[in-house]
Design a protein around this motif. Structure first.
Motif, PDB file in Angstrom:
ATOM      1  N   THR A  35       3.467  -5.622  -1.449  1.00 57.55           N
ATOM      2  CA  THR A  35       4.898  -5.593  -1.156  1.00 57.55           C
ATOM      3  C   THR A  35       5.081  -5.877   0.331  1.00 57.55           C
ATOM      4  OG1 THR A  35       5.163  -3.830  -2.800  1.00 57.55           O
ATOM      5  CG2 THR A  35       7.002  -4.190  -1.278  1.00 57.55           C
ATOM      6  N   VAL A  36       5.832  -6.912   0.645  1.00 60.50           N
ATOM      7  CA  VAL A  36       6.136  -7.199   2.055  1.00 60.50           C
ATOM      8  C   VAL A  36       7.530  -6.662   2.348  1.00 60.50           C
ATOM      9  CG1 VAL A  36       6.411  -8.989   3.805  1.00 60.50           C
ATOM     10  CG2 VAL A  36       4.682  -9.265   2.015  1.00 60.50           C
ATOM     11  N   HIS A  37       7.600  -5.780   3.324  1.00 61.14           N
ATOM     12  CA  HIS A  37       8.858  -5.078   3.608  1.00 61.14           C
ATOM     13  C   HIS A  37       9.223  -5.322   5.079  1.00 61.14           C
ATOM     14  CE1 HIS A  37      11.915  -2.083   3.290  1.00 61.14           C
ATOM     15  NE2 HIS A  37      11.321  -1.213   4.076  1.00 61.14           N
ATOM     16  N   ASP A  38      10.259  -6.123   5.275  1.00 60.00           N
ATOM     17  CA  ASP A  38      10.645  -6.559   6.617  1.00 60.00           C
ATOM     18  C   ASP A  38      11.675  -5.572   7.186  1.00 60.00           C
ATOM     19  OD1 ASP A  38      11.856  -7.786   8.803  1.00 60.00           O
ATOM     20  OD2 ASP A  38      11.849  -9.787   7.899  1.00 60.00           O
ATOM     21  N   LEU A  39      11.274  -4.775   8.154  1.00 63.33           N
ATOM     22  CA  LEU A  39      12.159  -3.733   8.683  1.00 63.33           C
ATOM     23  C   LEU A  39      13.392  -4.311   9.375  1.00 63.33           C
ATOM     24  CD1 LEU A  39       9.770  -1.023  10.246  1.00 63.33           C
ATOM     25  CD2 LEU A  39      10.889  -1.008   8.011  1.00 63.33           C
TER      26      LEU A  39
END
Ligand SMILES: Cc1cc2nc3c(=O)[nH]c(=O)nc-3n(C[C@H](O)[C@H](O)[C@H](O)COP(=O)(O)O)c2cc1C
Length: 184
Positions: A35-39
């Motif tokens: 899962t790529v989670h871009d803050l």
């Protein structure tokens, strides 16, 4: 083949102008179990949804914090994320008896502007990247993450070639895909 789920928390303030982090993300964003989670995309005004972030952490076995080095430290939103997400009761208790993060693997994927030889006793930075990132390591270890180290690419301000960037991104992708950890 691993079934471990990996959460990549990206903390880059301006991915549109990024070379290293953008190339790294392109390499891993379509991997299974990742899962790529871009803050900065999710919280441009720093209004972090703590419950959502904590749930994401619960759902993954490995956590990678990916960011460009910013004044020898993490970027501001990554620091804010530490401040509000790693809270008492969820991430730690003062006697160390509880943490929902216990045993999850964690490591750092960092892009660095200056060259590797800058980060030596003789170099301009005078200290290694590990020394600069010691508070981050301690934060993660205090929260009982199983800290695995730093995977760094140096010299981003020295205008590396596309080939160098691709090489770095592919190595990162290989590491993430194999559920590996940084060496050295
Ligand atoms: C505000 C700011 C602070 C930075 N601080 C450092 C630093 O302390 N040490 C360093 O080597 N590079 C520093 N850099 C350079 C970035 O780390 C570098 O541009 C970035 O890692 C490149 O990655 P990207 O191509 O994904 O943007 C800084 C850059 C900015 C904009």
């Amino acid at each position: 083949m691993t079934t471990d789920r990996t959460l990549i928390i990206v903390g880059h303030p301006n991915l549109a102008d990024s070379r290293a982090n953008a190339a790294r993300i392109a390499e891993i964003e379509n991997l299974g179990n990742v899962t790529v989670h871009d803050l900065y995309q999710n919280y441009p005004d720093f209004g972090i949804d703590v419950a959502r972030e904590q749930q994401l952490l619960r759902e993954h076995d490995t956590v990678i914090l990916q960011f460009p080095l910013c004044w020898y430290s993490v970027t501001p939103l990554v620091k804010s994320w530490f401040d509000v997400v790693l809270n008492y009761g969820f991430a730690f208790t003062l006697d160390g008896s509880a943490s929902e993060l216990r045993g999850k693997k964690a490591w750092l994927a960092v892009s660095v502007g200056s060259s590797l030889d800058t980060y030596t006793t003789e170099g301009v930075a005078r200290r290694s990247l590990d020394e600069y990132l010691a508070p981050v390591r301690q934060t993660l270890e205090f929260c009982q993450f199983d800290y695995q180290g730093v995977h760094a690419v140096y010299g981003m301000m020295l205008n590396p070639s596309e080939d160098e960037l691709i090489l770095d991104a592919k190595e990162y992708g290989r590491l993430v895909a194999s559920n590996g950890t940084p060496v050295g």
